[in-house]
Design a protein around this motif. Structure first.
Motif, short mmCIF file in Angstrom:
data_model
loop_
_atom_site.label_atom_id
_atom_site.label_comp_id
_atom_site.label_asym_id
_atom_site.label_seq_id
_atom_site.Cartn_x
_atom_site.Cartn_y
_atom_site.Cartn_z
N LEU A 1 5.67 -26.73 -41.66
CA LEU A 1 5.38 -25.32 -41.36
C LEU A 1 5.45 -24.46 -42.61
O LEU A 1 5.49 -23.24 -42.54
CB LEU A 1 6.36 -24.81 -40.31
CG LEU A 1 6.40 -25.62 -39.02
CD1 LEU A 1 7.58 -25.20 -38.16
CD2 LEU A 1 5.12 -25.47 -38.23
N ILE B 1 9.62 -24.81 -44.10
CA ILE B 1 10.44 -25.71 -43.28
C ILE B 1 9.51 -26.78 -42.69
O ILE B 1 8.34 -26.51 -42.42
CB ILE B 1 11.17 -24.89 -42.20
CG1 ILE B 1 12.25 -25.75 -41.49
CG2 ILE B 1 10.22 -24.33 -41.17
CD1 ILE B 1 13.18 -24.87 -40.65
N PHE C 1 9.57 -30.52 -40.05
CA PHE C 1 10.36 -31.33 -39.12
C PHE C 1 9.77 -32.73 -39.02
O PHE C 1 8.56 -32.90 -38.94
CB PHE C 1 10.36 -30.71 -37.71
CG PHE C 1 10.86 -29.30 -37.72
CD1 PHE C 1 12.22 -29.05 -37.83
CD2 PHE C 1 9.98 -28.23 -37.65
CE1 PHE C 1 12.69 -27.75 -37.87
CE2 PHE C 1 10.45 -26.94 -37.69
CZ PHE C 1 11.80 -26.69 -37.80
N GLN D 1 14.99 -34.71 -33.82
CA GLN D 1 14.37 -33.93 -34.88
C GLN D 1 15.21 -33.98 -36.14
O GLN D 1 16.44 -33.87 -36.08
CB GLN D 1 14.23 -32.49 -34.38
CG GLN D 1 13.80 -31.49 -35.43
CD GLN D 1 13.38 -30.18 -34.79
OE1 GLN D 1 12.37 -30.10 -34.10
NE2 GLN D 1 14.18 -29.15 -35.00
N LYS E 1 15.48 -31.94 -39.74
CA LYS E 1 14.98 -30.70 -40.38
C LYS E 1 14.90 -30.88 -41.89
O LYS E 1 15.83 -31.37 -42.53
CB LYS E 1 15.91 -29.54 -40.05
CG LYS E 1 15.51 -28.24 -40.74
CD LYS E 1 16.12 -27.03 -40.09
CE LYS E 1 17.57 -26.89 -40.50
NZ LYS E 1 18.11 -25.62 -39.96
N GLU F 1 14.35 -28.55 -45.20
CA GLU F 1 14.19 -27.20 -45.75
C GLU F 1 13.88 -27.34 -47.23
O GLU F 1 14.74 -27.75 -48.02
CB GLU F 1 15.45 -26.39 -45.51
CG GLU F 1 15.54 -25.92 -44.08
CD GLU F 1 16.84 -25.17 -43.80
OE1 GLU F 1 16.76 -24.02 -43.36
OE2 GLU F 1 17.91 -25.75 -44.06
N GLU G 1 20.81 -27.11 -32.02
CA GLU G 1 19.63 -26.31 -32.35
C GLU G 1 18.79 -26.16 -31.08
O GLU G 1 18.03 -27.05 -30.70
CB GLU G 1 18.82 -27.00 -33.47
CG GLU G 1 17.49 -26.34 -33.77
CD GLU G 1 17.58 -24.83 -33.97
OE1 GLU G 1 18.15 -24.40 -34.98
OE2 GLU G 1 17.08 -24.08 -33.09
N ARG H 1 16.18 -24.74 -30.43
CA ARG H 1 14.71 -24.84 -30.54
C ARG H 1 14.24 -26.29 -30.74
O ARG H 1 13.05 -26.56 -30.68
CB ARG H 1 14.21 -23.96 -31.68
CG ARG H 1 14.31 -22.47 -31.38
CD ARG H 1 14.05 -21.65 -32.62
NE ARG H 1 15.09 -21.85 -33.65
CZ ARG H 1 15.10 -21.25 -34.83
NH1 ARG H 1 14.14 -20.42 -35.16
NH2 ARG H 1 16.08 -21.48 -35.69
N ALA H 2 15.17 -27.18 -31.01
CA ALA H 2 14.78 -28.59 -31.18
C ALA H 2 14.53 -29.21 -29.80
O ALA H 2 15.17 -28.80 -28.83
CB ALA H 2 15.89 -29.35 -31.90
N GLU I 1 19.61 -31.37 -33.82
CA GLU I 1 18.79 -31.91 -34.90
C GLU I 1 19.70 -32.48 -35.97
O GLU I 1 20.89 -32.19 -35.99
CB GLU I 1 17.87 -30.83 -35.48
CG GLU I 1 18.61 -29.72 -36.20
CD GLU I 1 17.70 -28.61 -36.68
OE1 GLU I 1 16.48 -28.67 -36.42
OE2 GLU I 1 18.21 -27.67 -37.32
P1 ATP Z 1 15.18 -20.61 -39.62
O1 ATP Z 1 15.91 -19.35 -39.78
O2 ATP Z 1 15.89 -21.59 -38.68
O3 ATP Z 1 14.73 -21.29 -40.88
P2 ATP Z 1 12.76 -19.07 -39.01
O4 ATP Z 1 12.55 -18.44 -37.68
O5 ATP Z 1 13.03 -18.27 -40.17
O6 ATP Z 1 13.87 -20.20 -38.87
P3 ATP Z 1 10.42 -20.52 -40.18
O7 ATP Z 1 10.98 -21.21 -41.35
O8 ATP Z 1 9.34 -19.54 -40.38
O9 ATP Z 1 11.52 -19.89 -39.27
O10 ATP Z 1 9.96 -21.57 -39.11
C1 ATP Z 1 8.68 -21.67 -38.52
C2 ATP Z 1 8.74 -22.00 -37.09
O11 ATP Z 1 9.63 -23.06 -36.85
C3 ATP Z 1 9.19 -20.87 -36.20
O12 ATP Z 1 8.28 -20.80 -35.11
C4 ATP Z 1 10.56 -21.26 -35.75
O13 ATP Z 1 10.77 -20.81 -34.42
C5 ATP Z 1 10.50 -22.76 -35.80
N1 ATP Z 1 11.78 -23.31 -36.11
C6 ATP Z 1 12.61 -22.96 -37.09
N2 ATP Z 1 13.71 -23.72 -37.12
C7 ATP Z 1 13.56 -24.60 -36.12
C8 ATP Z 1 14.34 -25.66 -35.64
N3 ATP Z 1 15.49 -26.01 -36.21
N4 ATP Z 1 13.85 -26.38 -34.58
C9 ATP Z 1 12.68 -26.07 -34.01
N5 ATP Z 1 11.91 -25.07 -34.42
C10 ATP Z 1 12.33 -24.33 -35.46
#
Ligand code: ATP
Ligand code: AMO
Length: 434
Positions: free
Chosen positions: A28, A31, A33, A44, A46, A48, A78, A80-81, A86
């Motif tokens: 993405l 970040i 996955f 998952q 992660k 970074e 997490e 959102r995972a 994760e």
């Molecule tokens: P973070 O603060 O955890 O890094 P963020 O919202 O700043 O997250 P981005 O780095 O822009 O996010 O991430 C892009 C997308 O990935 C977003 O839609 C976010 O919701 C999703 N996302 C971020 N972290 C996770 C995670 N650990 N698991 C699943 N989805 C994630």
């Protein structure tokens, strides 16, 4: 997720080592996955980019789908995972890379034809719905074994390289045995009978059978697995009871222990353990029933075999598992005993699923003289079978048994279209490897 070799539970707060296949990579930007997959599920990982070791992130991102990775790290909650946790990695290692071009897509997003799937079974079995079939197959065969043991039967293994056939001479695969003619066995028939006459009395076998059938159909294999039973002091009705009990035990175990697999296959709601006694129709009643539907062009008469079409018509009319008993003597093999009072009728029976035949069996001819006469009637030379017939001179008790096609049992249970779906590496007219 557990890596089989590097096992650890993915509990938040824990340091773990997991190993599995790269199911998916989602990059993405800042970040990314990795979704790793193994027998126990998916997790998952992660990545970074700005915050983690660059080489480690690159190793993860460069790994092609289906590569095997070993990941060390910490488990973090997490929401959102996909699984609610994760792994935040501290080390990523490529255990086994995968080519970028895959012959089939284990994620299932792209459908593959059956031949492609069979050519690449390892990848095919990475799909949950294919894995589910074989998990259920294992559960089913385990339950069948347990059911036999509860019926006091002893498991045996009989030779697959043999000197004679039993189920019709044209369906034999000949092989050379140190220069002598031999065959792949079509059925454990004669051996299981020889053991019914021993102190083992009640025996069963689950093993391969080989049939050089010309048929290329969705329900024939050239190498199938037969579930065989033979019991001393049993008549054909008791043998039918055992076939029915073993079948029901298989369904019960799958219903009880394979809920997730049935869910994965999308059949959890309609899966039903057969209840009540399987109806027992005589061959004559079966003919009458088919004729009464008026759905066949021809009128079936005594002595006619039931065609595939007739079986379908009958299966639809009965609508559940059922037996066909009292077949005409002339359509059953030499080892099947005729009724003493009605010699034109045999004790041979079939057990049917509405879609197809699952079982053949019967009471056996245990009287030496009549057995020899049966060989002659069928145009077989009793001399060739002397290794078998001679044991009928030394106290061979009345006995009965049956053979059931394991793949047919599984395919009808799971409503699979093709029998090739029920065996890992099918043998058919076109297929000798893998
Ligand atoms: P973070 O603060 O955890 O890094 P963020 O919202 O700043 O997250 P981005 O780095 O822009 O996010 O991430 C892009 C997308 O990935 C977003 O839609 C976010 O919701 C999703 N996302 C971020 N972290 C996770 C995670 N650990 N698991 C699943 N989805 C994630
Ligand atoms: P039969 O030949 O009917 O009987 O086989 C018994 C059962 O085995 C299965 N079966 C097959 N399954 C897939 N592909 C094949 N080519 C195939 N051939 C057979 C079927 C069938 O009902 N000796 C007897 C059994 C006995 O009397 O004990 C016999 O072999 O489900």
């Amino acid at each position: 997720m557990h890596g089989r070799t590097y096992t650890a539970d993915a509990t938040p707060g824990e340091a773990v080592t997991v190993a599995g296949w790269v199911h998916e990579t989602r990059d993405l930007g800042g970040i990314a996955f990795l979704i790793l997959r193994d027998k126990t599920g998916k997790i998952q990982v992660k990545l970074e980019k700005d915050e983690m070791d660059e080489a480690m992130v690159d190793t993860g991102l460069d790994a092609h789908r289906e590569s095997v990775l070993k990941v060390e790290g910490d488990v973090k909650e997490e929401p959102r995972a996909p699984t609610g946790v994760e792994v935040v990695p501290t080390d990523i290692e490529v255990v086994a890379p995968a080519d970028p071009e895959l012959p089939l897509d284990p994620s299932g997003k792209v459908d593959a034809e059956l031949p492609t799937r069979l050519d690449n079974r390892t990848l095919d079995l990475r799909k949950p719905e294919v894995q589910a079939v074989f998990e259920i197959r294992a559960e089913l065969l385990g339950a069948v074994r347990d059911a036999f043991r509860s019926h006091d039967a002893t498991e045996i293994n009989t030779p697959k390289i043999v000197a004679t056939g039993t189920e019709g001479g044209t369906e034999l695969f000949p092989i050379s045995y140190f220069g002598e003619e031999a065959f792949m066995n079509q059925s454990p028939q004669l051996f299981k009978q020889l053991m019914a006459g021993s102190n083992l009395e009640r025996v069963f076998e689950i093993g391969p059978i080989f049939r050089a059938e010309e048929h290329n159909t969705p329900r024939h294999l050239n190498e199938a697995h037969s579930i065989d039973f033979e019991g001393a002091f049993c008549d054909h009705t008791e043998a039918m009871d055992v076939a029915e009990a073993v079948t029901k035990a298989g369904y019960e175990a799958v219903a009880e222990n394979c809920a997730d697999e049935l869910e994965t296959l999308g059949i959890a709601d309609e899966f039903a353990v057969p209840s009540g006694e399987f109806p027992r129709l005589s061959y004559q009643e079966a003919l009458d029933r088919v004729n009464a539907t008026g759905e066949l062009d021809e009128h079936l008469a005594w002595g006619d075999d039931l065609s595939t079409e007739a079986e379908h018509v009958l299966g639809e009319a009965v609508g559940e598992h059922y037996f066909i008993t009292d077949w005409p003597s002339e359509v059953k093999p030499f080892y099947i005993k005729d009724h003493d009072d009605e010699p034109e009728k045999s004790t041979g029976f079939d057990m049917m699923h509405p879609r197809m035949e699952l079982v053949s069996g019967g009471q056996r001819e245990h009287r030496h003289e009549q057995l020899i006469a049966g060989f002659e009637q069928q145009g077989l030379d009793p001399e060739e079978f002397e290794y078998y017939t001679k044991m009928f001179k030394y106290g061979m008790p009345p006995h009965a048994g049956w053979g059931m096609g394991a793949e047919r049992l599984l395919m009808t249970m799971l409503d699979l279209d093709n029998i090739r779906e029920a065996v890992l590496f099918p043998r058919d007219r076109q297929r000798l490897s893998p």
